[in-house]
Design an enzyme around this catalytic site. Structure first.
Site, short mmCIF file in Angstrom:
data_model
loop_
_atom_site.label_atom_id
_atom_site.label_comp_id
_atom_site.label_asym_id
_atom_site.label_seq_id
_atom_site.Cartn_x
_atom_site.Cartn_y
_atom_site.Cartn_z
CB CYS A 265 39.52 47.80 33.97
SG CYS A 265 37.80 47.98 34.37
CB SER B 161 27.85 41.49 36.20
OG SER B 161 28.72 42.13 37.08
CB CYS C 56 34.55 46.51 38.87
SG CYS C 56 34.09 47.27 37.31
CG ASP D 260 32.74 42.57 31.17
OD1 ASP D 260 33.48 42.65 30.18
OD2 ASP D 260 32.26 41.50 31.57
CB CYS E 135 38.70 44.71 31.89
SG CYS E 135 36.97 45.13 32.10
CD GLU F 248 29.36 40.09 32.80
OE1 GLU F 248 29.23 41.27 33.18
OE2 GLU F 248 30.39 39.42 32.98
FE1 FES Z 1 36.58 46.17 34.02
FE2 FES Z 1 34.56 45.77 35.74
S1 FES Z 1 34.52 46.83 33.83
S2 FES Z 1 36.59 45.04 35.86
#
Ligand code: FES
EC number: 4.2.1.9
Length: 573
Positions: free
Chosen positions: A50, A472, A195, A82, A123, A446
Site C-alpha cells: 500500500c 477488517s 488491498c 493492516d 493504507c 481487527e
Molecule cells: Fe494497506 Fe490493506 S494493508 S490497505
C-alpha cells in the site's frame, strides 16, 4: 490576497534570520522565499504494498507544485500495514497510527507554517489520519490516494489479501495442500497498491473523494496506472487554485458532505471502520456526526455494489467501468447525493461530473436501485444490554438478519485463534472476543485472522461473532464489532459467560444476553478491571487518551469547544 500568508510569518520577518538562513541552507533559492510553501506529506515506506510507491507519487506532486510557482517541501510520516499486522500483536498499533499520522502532519505543517498541504497516503489508517490533520489545520489541502492494488491469480483463482487468511482456514480444515497454500500467498499481492476489495482503504478513499477532498477518480485509479501518476502531477495546479480561491478543508467538509460520504459507503458495501474514521474526521472539522447518522442513512439507502468482501468484484473492476465518479453520477441522478457541495477542484461535485456517464445495464457490478443487493444499508447500529452505547454490525443480507445461540467466550484474539485451531468453535455458537477494545487491546485490533479462519473452516454462516474490537474491511459473516462500552470499561460484554444465550437481531437493531438483571448485577460486583496490556510507551498514552468507539476513538474528545469552533483552527492559524 497573498498566497503565502502562513509562511510569510517567518520568510518576511527580519527578526527571524535563522528561519530564513535554514531555508536557504536547505536549498530554497532566496528569491523563492516569498512563494507559497506547500507541505507534501507521504506515508511512503518500504515493506508494504500500500505504501511502497507513495514516495514516488510525492515526487510527482512536488514536480507539479514547483511547476506552478510554489515551493514543495516533502516530508514523511508513518504508516502501519493492516495486512501485515492483522492476526498479531502489531495490530495494536494500527488505529493508534491514525492519531500519530494526524498529529505528526498537524505538527509539521503547524510548526513550519506551510501555506497548503498535500498528503499522499495509501493504507487504511493513512487516509483518516491525513484528513484529520488537514481538517485541524484548515489550510488549503488535498489528499492523493496511492490507489488500489491489482488482483492476483493462482491456478485460475482470482486472489486478494483476504484470500490468504481464508486459505489458512482451508489449510486448517485440510481443504487445500501446503503447496497451494504457499502458491496463494506468493501470488495474492502482485505489486503496489492498497488491498483490492471494498475493504477499509478503498472504502475511505471512496468516502474522501465523495467528501470532495481528493480529485475525481482518485479512489478508483489503480496504483500503477498512468492516471494515478497524472493525478499526482496535477495536484500542484489544484493546490494553487485552492490557495487562490482560499478554499479550505472546512469549506468542503460540511455536514452534507459527510452525508454524501455515508451514502457512498453504504451503496458500495464499505467497511465498518468508516464509522470510526468519519466520526473522527467530522470531529476534527467541527461537524457533529454520530452513529445514529449511519443508521439513518442505512434506513434509506440500499447496498448496490457487488464488491468484495461479500461480493464478486474488486476496486480495479470498478475502475474499468468508470470508477467512483460513475457511481457518484448514478447516485446524483437518483437524488441520493447532493451535488452542490464544494470540492478540491474548486468546483462542486455536480460540476465535476458533468461529462461523466452513470453506470447502466451493461454491467453487473452496480445493481440498479430497483434490484439492490440489500434494500437497506449493511452497516447497522445495534443497542441492547450488551451494548448500551451501541455497536456496529455489518450485515450483507447473505447471513440473515437474526442469530441466537450460546456464547463461547475468549478474552483475547490469541485465545480465539487457539480455540479455532483446537476445533472448539461449534456451529450455532455466538463467539465473543472481548478485552480487545480501544483501551483493552489496546488499539481496538481487527479480527480478520479469526473471522477468515472461521470462514475457511466452513463455519462462516453457522456462527456469529461479537467483539469490542474491530473488523477488517475484509471481514464478512454475521459479525458485530465496536461493542461499547468495551469490556475494559466494565461493559456487559465483560460479564458474559460460556453458555449464556445471546440474541442478535439486525431487524430490530438489538443485541442482548439473556441473563437476568440480578445475575448480571452479581457478576458486575465481582468484576475487576484487568491490568492494562502494556506498561508504557505510545500504547499506554493511547489507553489514557482514547475515547470510546461511539466517539470514533479520537484522542482529543475533551476539547468540546473545538467541536463548536468552526471558525477557529485549533492549530496555529
Ligand atoms: Fe494497506 Fe490493506 S494493508 S490497505
Amino acid at each position: 490576497m497573498a498566497l503565502n500568508k502562513y509562511s510569510s510569518i517567518y520568510t518576511k520577518d527580519d527578526s527571524l534570520p535563522a528561519s530564513q538562513a535554514m531555508l536557504i541552507g536547505s536549498g530554497i533559492p532566496e528569491a523563492d522565499l516569498r512563494k507559497p510553501f506547500v507541505g507534501i506529506c507521504s506515508t511512503g515506506f518500504e515493506g508494504n504494498t500500500c505504501n511502497m510507491h507513495l514516495n514516488g507519487l510525492a515526487d510527482a506532486v512536488k514536480m507539479g507544485v514547483q511547476a506552478n510557482g510554489m515551493v514543495g517541501l516533502r516530508f514523511n510520516t508513518i504508516g502501519v500495514s493492516d495486512g501485515i499486522t492483522n492476526g498479531n500483536a502489531g495490530m495494536r498499533f494500527s488505529l493508534v497510527s491514525r492519531e500519530l499520522i494526524a498529529d505528526s502532519i498537524e505538527a509539521m505543517a503547524g510548526a513550519h507554517y506551510y501555506d497548503a498541504v498535500a498528503t499522499v497516503v495509501g493504507c487504511d489508517k493513512n487516509m483518516p489520519g491525513a484528513l484529520i490533520a488537514m481538517a485541524r489545520l484548515n489550510r488549503p489541502s488535498l489528499m492523493v490516494y496511492g490507489g488500489t492494488i491489482k488482483g492476483g491469480e493462482y491456478k485460475g483463482q482470482k486472489l486478494n489479501i483476504v484470500s490468504c487468511f481464508e486459505a489458512y482456514g482451508k489449510k486448517l480444515n485440510g481443504a487445500i495442500s501446503d503447496e497451494d497454500y504457499r502458491g496463494i500467498i506468493r501470488n495474492a499481492c502482485p505489486g503496489p497498491g492498497a488491498c483490492g476489495g471494498m475493504y477499509t482503504a478503498n472504502t475511505m478513499a471512496a468516502a474522501i473523494e465523495t467528501l470532495g477532498m481528493s480529485l475525481p477518480f482518485s479512489s478508483s485509479s489503480t496504483a500503477v496506472s498512468a492516471e494515478k501518476n497524472q493525478e499526482a502531477l496535477d495536484t500542484g495546479a489544484y493546490i494553487l487554485q485552492l490557495l487562490d480561491k482560499d478554499i479550505k478543508p472546512r469549506d468542503i467538509l460540511v455536514r452534507e458532505a459527510f452525508e454524501n460520504a455515508l451514502v457512498m459507503i453504504t451503496v458500495l458495501g464499505g467497511s465498518t471502520n468508516a464509522v470510526l474514521h468519519l466520526i473522527a474526521i467530522a470531529h476534527a472539522a467541527g461537524v457533529k456526526l454520530t452513529m445514529e447518522d449511519f443508521q439513518e442513512v442505512s434506513n434509506r439507502v440500499p447496498v448496490l455494489a457487488d464488491l468484495k468482501p461479500s461480493g464478486k468484484y474488486l476496486m480495479e473492476d470498478l475502475s474499468a467501468l468508470g470508477g467512483v465518479p460513475a457511481v457518484q453520477k448514478t447516485l446524483l441522478e437518483a437524488g441520493l447525493l447532493k451535488g452542490d457541495l464544494m470540492t478540491v477542484t474548486g468546483k462542486t461535485m455536480a460540476e465535476n461530473l458533468v461529462d461523466v456517464k452513470p453506470l447502466g445495464e451493461e454491467q453487473d457490478l452496480l445493481r440498479p436501485l430497483s434490484n439492490p443487493i440489500k434494500a437497506d444499508g449493511h452497516i447497522q447500529i445495534l443497542y441492547g444490554n450488551l451494548a448500551t452505547k451501541g455497536a456496529v454490525a455489518k450485515i450483507s443480507g447473505k447471513e440473515g438478519l437474526r442469530f441466537e445461540g450460546p456464547a463461547i467466550v475468549f478474552n483475547s484474539e490469541e485465545d480465539l485463534n487457539e480455540g479455532i485451531t483446537l476445533g472448539k468453535i461449534q456451529a450455532g455458537q455466538v463467539v465473543v472476543i472481548r478485552y480487545v477494545g480501544p483501551k483493552g487491546g489496546p488499539g481496538m485490533p481487527e479480527m480478520l485472522k479469526p473471522t477468515s479462519a472461521i470462514m475457511g473452516a466452513g463455519l462462516g454462516d453457522k456462527v456469529a461473532l461479537i467483539t469490542d474490537g474491530r473488523f477488517s474491511g475484509g471481514t464478512h459473516g454475521f459479525v458485530i464489532g465496536h461493542v461499547c462500552p468495551e469490556a475494559y470499561d466494565g461493559g456487559t460484554i465483560a460479564l458474559v459467560e460460556d453458555g449464556d444465550w445471546i440474541v442478535l437481531d439486525a431487524s430490530t437493531n438489538t443485541m442482548d444476553v439473556q441473563v437476568d438483571e440480578a445475575e448480571l448485577a452479581l457478576r458486575r460486583s465481582q468484576w475487576q478491571r484487568p491490568k492494562p496490556n502494556v506498561q508504557g510507551g505510545v500504547l499506554l498514552k493511547y489507553i489514557r487518551t482514547v475515547s470510546d468507539a461511539s466517539h470514533g476513538c479520537i484522542t482529543d474528545l475533551q476539547e468540546e469547544a473545538y467541536v463548536n469552533a468552526r471558525e477557529t483552527s485549533p492549530s496555529l492559524a
